[in-house]
Design a protein around this motif. Structure first.
Motif, PDB file in Angstrom:
ATOM      1  N   GLY A   2      15.909  56.822  10.263  1.00 32.87           N
ATOM      2  CA  GLY A   2      16.144  57.754   9.166  1.00 32.87           C
ATOM      3  C   GLY A   2      17.042  58.905   9.568  1.00 32.87           C
ATOM      4  O   GLY A   2      17.594  58.954  10.655  1.00 32.87           O
ATOM      5  N   ARG A   3      17.163  59.827   8.666  1.00 35.07           N
ATOM      6  CA  ARG A   3      17.942  61.031   8.924  1.00 35.07           C
ATOM      7  C   ARG A   3      17.039  62.108   9.498  1.00 35.07           C
ATOM      8  O   ARG A   3      15.841  62.112   9.239  1.00 35.07           O
ATOM      9  N   MET A   4      17.628  63.049  10.255  1.00 33.16           N
ATOM     10  CA  MET A   4      16.898  64.209  10.748  1.00 33.16           C
ATOM     11  C   MET A   4      17.595  65.429  10.166  1.00 33.16           C
ATOM     12  O   MET A   4      18.743  65.697  10.500  1.00 33.16           O
ATOM     13  N   ILE A   5      16.915  66.124   9.263  1.00 31.75           N
ATOM     14  CA  ILE A   5      17.451  67.332   8.651  1.00 31.75           C
ATOM     15  C   ILE A   5      16.551  68.487   9.070  1.00 31.75           C
ATOM     16  O   ILE A   5      15.369  68.517   8.724  1.00 31.75           O
ATOM     17  N   HIS A   6      17.098  69.447   9.814  1.00 30.49           N
ATOM     18  CA  HIS A   6      16.307  70.592  10.250  1.00 30.49           C
ATOM     19  C   HIS A   6      15.862  71.407   9.040  1.00 30.49           C
ATOM     20  O   HIS A   6      16.573  71.490   8.028  1.00 30.49           O
ATOM     21  N   ASP A   7      14.697  72.039   9.150  1.00 30.33           N
ATOM     22  CA  ASP A   7      14.134  72.818   8.048  1.00 30.33           C
ATOM     23  C   ASP A   7      15.048  73.938   7.559  1.00 30.33           C
ATOM     24  O   ASP A   7      14.983  74.334   6.395  1.00 30.33           O
ATOM     25  N   THR A   8      15.892  74.474   8.429  1.00 35.76           N
ATOM     26  CA  THR A   8      16.758  75.584   8.031  1.00 35.76           C
ATOM     27  C   THR A   8      18.086  75.124   7.444  1.00 35.76           C
ATOM     28  O   THR A   8      18.854  75.947   6.947  1.00 35.76           O
ATOM     29  N   ALA A   9      18.390  73.847   7.505  1.00 32.13           N
ATOM     30  CA  ALA A   9      19.642  73.322   6.959  1.00 32.13           C
ATOM     31  C   ALA A   9      19.608  73.366   5.434  1.00 32.13           C
ATOM     32  O   ALA A   9      18.551  73.219   4.822  1.00 32.13           O
ATOM     33  N   ILE A  10      20.772  73.563   4.833  1.00 34.30           N
ATOM     34  CA  ILE A  10      20.900  73.532   3.376  1.00 34.30           C
ATOM     35  C   ILE A  10      21.723  72.300   3.015  1.00 34.30           C
ATOM     36  O   ILE A  10      22.896  72.193   3.390  1.00 34.30           O
ATOM     37  N   ILE A  11      21.096  71.387   2.294  1.00 37.03           N
ATOM     38  CA  ILE A  11      21.774  70.193   1.803  1.00 37.03           C
ATOM     39  C   ILE A  11      21.729  70.294   0.283  1.00 37.03           C
ATOM     40  O   ILE A  11      20.665  70.155  -0.327  1.00 37.03           O
ATOM     41  N   GLU A  12      22.878  70.567  -0.334  1.00 36.88           N
ATOM     42  CA  GLU A  12      22.907  70.745  -1.779  1.00 36.88           C
ATOM     43  C   GLU A  12      22.688  69.414  -2.492  1.00 36.88           C
ATOM     44  O   GLU A  12      23.051  68.343  -1.978  1.00 36.88           O
ATOM     45  N   GLU A  13      22.108  69.499  -3.680  1.00 36.40           N
ATOM     46  CA  GLU A  13      21.886  68.311  -4.488  1.00 36.40           C
ATOM     47  C   GLU A  13      23.211  67.610  -4.744  1.00 36.40           C
ATOM     48  O   GLU A  13      24.211  68.252  -5.073  1.00 36.40           O
ATOM     49  N   GLY A  14      23.235  66.305  -4.537  1.00 33.94           N
ATOM     50  CA  GLY A  14      24.451  65.514  -4.731  1.00 33.94           C
ATOM     51  C   GLY A  14      25.188  65.211  -3.441  1.00 33.94           C
ATOM     52  O   GLY A  14      26.042  64.325  -3.406  1.00 33.94           O
ATOM     53  N   ALA A  15      24.903  65.942  -2.375  1.00 34.01           N
ATOM     54  CA  ALA A  15      25.517  65.634  -1.070  1.00 34.01           C
ATOM     55  C   ALA A  15      24.969  64.297  -0.586  1.00 34.01           C
ATOM     56  O   ALA A  15      23.793  63.997  -0.797  1.00 34.01           O
ATOM     57  N   ARG A  16      25.805  63.522   0.052  1.00 34.62           N
ATOM     58  CA  ARG A  16      25.373  62.226   0.581  1.00 34.62           C
ATOM     59  C   ARG A  16      25.373  62.283   2.107  1.00 34.62           C
ATOM     60  O   ARG A  16      26.411  62.565   2.707  1.00 34.62           O
ATOM     61  N   ILE A  17      24.207  62.022   2.690  1.00 35.10           N
ATOM     62  CA  ILE A  17      24.026  62.046   4.145  1.00 35.10           C
ATOM     63  C   ILE A  17      23.578  60.658   4.571  1.00 35.10           C
ATOM     64  O   ILE A  17      22.563  60.156   4.089  1.00 35.10           O
ATOM     65  N   GLY A  18      24.324  60.032   5.489  1.00 34.62           N
ATOM     66  CA  GLY A  18      24.021  58.673   5.908  1.00 34.62           C
ATOM     67  C   GLY A  18      22.807  58.544   6.804  1.00 34.62           C
ATOM     68  O   GLY A  18      22.349  59.509   7.429  1.00 34.62           O
ATOM     69  N   VAL A  19      22.307  57.339   6.870  1.00 31.44           N
ATOM     70  CA  VAL A  19      21.156  56.994   7.713  1.00 31.44           C
ATOM     71  C   VAL A  19      21.508  57.259   9.178  1.00 31.44           C
ATOM     72  O   VAL A  19      22.630  56.992   9.628  1.00 31.44           O
ATOM     73  N   GLY A  20      20.555  57.793   9.910  1.00 28.23           N
ATOM     74  CA  GLY A  20      20.733  58.047  11.333  1.00 28.23           C
ATOM     75  C   GLY A  20      21.467  59.336  11.653  1.00 28.23           C
ATOM     76  O   GLY A  20      21.707  59.655  12.813  1.00 28.23           O
ATOM     77  N   THR A  21      21.823  60.107  10.641  1.00 27.20           N
ATOM     78  CA  THR A  21      22.546  61.362  10.846  1.00 27.20           C
ATOM     79  C   THR A  21      21.571  62.499  11.105  1.00 27.20           C
ATOM     80  O   THR A  21      20.522  62.579  10.476  1.00 27.20           O
ATOM     81  N   SER A  22      21.944  63.384  12.029  1.00 26.12           N
ATOM     82  CA  SER A  22      21.152  64.575  12.349  1.00 26.12           C
ATOM     83  C   SER A  22      21.902  65.811  11.868  1.00 26.12           C
ATOM     84  O   SER A  22      23.086  65.970  12.151  1.00 26.12           O
ATOM     85  N   VAL A  23      21.205  66.671  11.143  1.00 26.13           N
ATOM     86  CA  VAL A  23      21.773  67.928  10.660  1.00 26.13           C
ATOM     87  C   VAL A  23      20.910  69.040  11.244  1.00 26.13           C
ATOM     88  O   VAL A  23      19.727  69.161  10.923  1.00 26.13           O
ATOM     89  N   TRP A  24      21.513  69.875  12.093  1.00 24.17           N
ATOM     90  CA  TRP A  24      20.759  70.861  12.859  1.00 24.17           C
ATOM     91  C   TRP A  24      20.676  72.210  12.178  1.00 24.17           C
ATOM     92  O   TRP A  24      21.103  72.396  11.053  1.00 24.17           O
ATOM     93  N   HIS A  25      20.148  73.187  12.910  1.00 21.99           N
ATOM     94  CA  HIS A  25      19.811  74.526  12.427  1.00 21.99           C
ATOM     95  C   HIS A  25      20.947  75.178  11.637  1.00 21.99           C
ATOM     96  O   HIS A  25      22.084  75.226  12.099  1.00 21.99           O
ATOM     97  N   PHE A  26      20.603  75.673  10.467  1.00 19.36           N
ATOM     98  CA  PHE A  26      21.469  76.512   9.645  1.00 19.36           C
ATOM     99  C   PHE A  26      22.765  75.837   9.194  1.00 19.36           C
ATOM    100  O   PHE A  26      23.696  76.509   8.759  1.00 19.36           O
ATOM    101  N   ALA A  27      22.848  74.519   9.304  1.00 20.97           N
ATOM    102  CA  ALA A  27      24.011  73.800   8.770  1.00 20.97           C
ATOM    103  C   ALA A  27      23.934  73.819   7.244  1.00 20.97           C
ATOM    104  O   ALA A  27      22.861  73.957   6.655  1.00 20.97           O
ATOM    105  N   HIS A  28      25.094  73.680   6.605  1.00 21.93           N
ATOM    106  CA  HIS A  28      25.171  73.705   5.145  1.00 21.93           C
ATOM    107  C   HIS A  28      26.127  72.601   4.710  1.00 21.93           C
ATOM    108  O   HIS A  28      27.283  72.581   5.117  1.00 21.93           O
ATOM    109  N   VAL A  29      25.628  71.685   3.867  1.00 22.39           N
ATOM    110  CA  VAL A  29      26.439  70.594   3.334  1.00 22.39           C
ATOM    111  C   VAL A  29      26.489  70.754   1.820  1.00 22.39           C
ATOM    112  O   VAL A  29      25.452  70.747   1.158  1.00 22.39           O
TER     113      VAL A  29
END
Length: 134
Positions: A2-29
């Motif tokens: 699966g994906r790993m999205i840190h609790d502090t990351a912001i992933i806006e509705e509609g953004a597409r994040i692929g399987v196996g992707t890691s999004v770390w602290h304070f990232a914004h997509v």
């Protein structure tokens, strides 16, 4: 896997994040961004609207990837690199974004600045601190 999205990351509705992707602290997509499979977005990475990130891309800490940039598969972006999107930016007035493409397997060094409207070829190596204008 699966994906790993840190609790502090912001992933806006509609953004597409692929399987196996890691999004770390304070990232914004942003909402219209696409990030491929098995990528790493480091701490404080910003992926703007209408950005495409291919598969197996590594974007290290503090990188800003702005509107109109495409990072193809297996691109590496070193810490604090930045991509621009307007050759003549102003706080007020017309905005003319130009597309930028970083081709398969290219590497962008730490603190490099990539001006808009260019193509960096497959497996190219951009030195740390470089300012790429063409």
């Amino acid at each position: 896997m699966g994906r790993m999205i840190h609790d502090t990351a912001i992933i806006e509705e509609g953004a597409r994040i692929g399987v196996g992707t890691s999004v770390w602290h304070f990232a914004h997509v942003r909402s219209t961004a696409r990030v491929g499979i098995d990528c790493t977005l480091g701490k404080d990475v910003y992926i703007d609207a209408h950005v495409t990130v291919g598969d197996r891309v590594k974007i290290q800490n503090g990188v800003s990837v702005y509107f109109g940039v495409t990072l193809e598969d297996e691109v590496f972006v070193g810490p604090h690199a930045v991509f621009t999107n307007d050759r003549y930016p102003r706080a007020v007035g017309e905005w003319e974004p130009l597309p930028t493409r970083i081709c398969h397997g290219a590497s962008i060094g730490a603190n490099a600045t990539i001006l808009c409207g260019i193509v960096i070829g497959p497996y190219a190596m951009v030195a740390a601190g470089a300012v790429v204008t063409e």
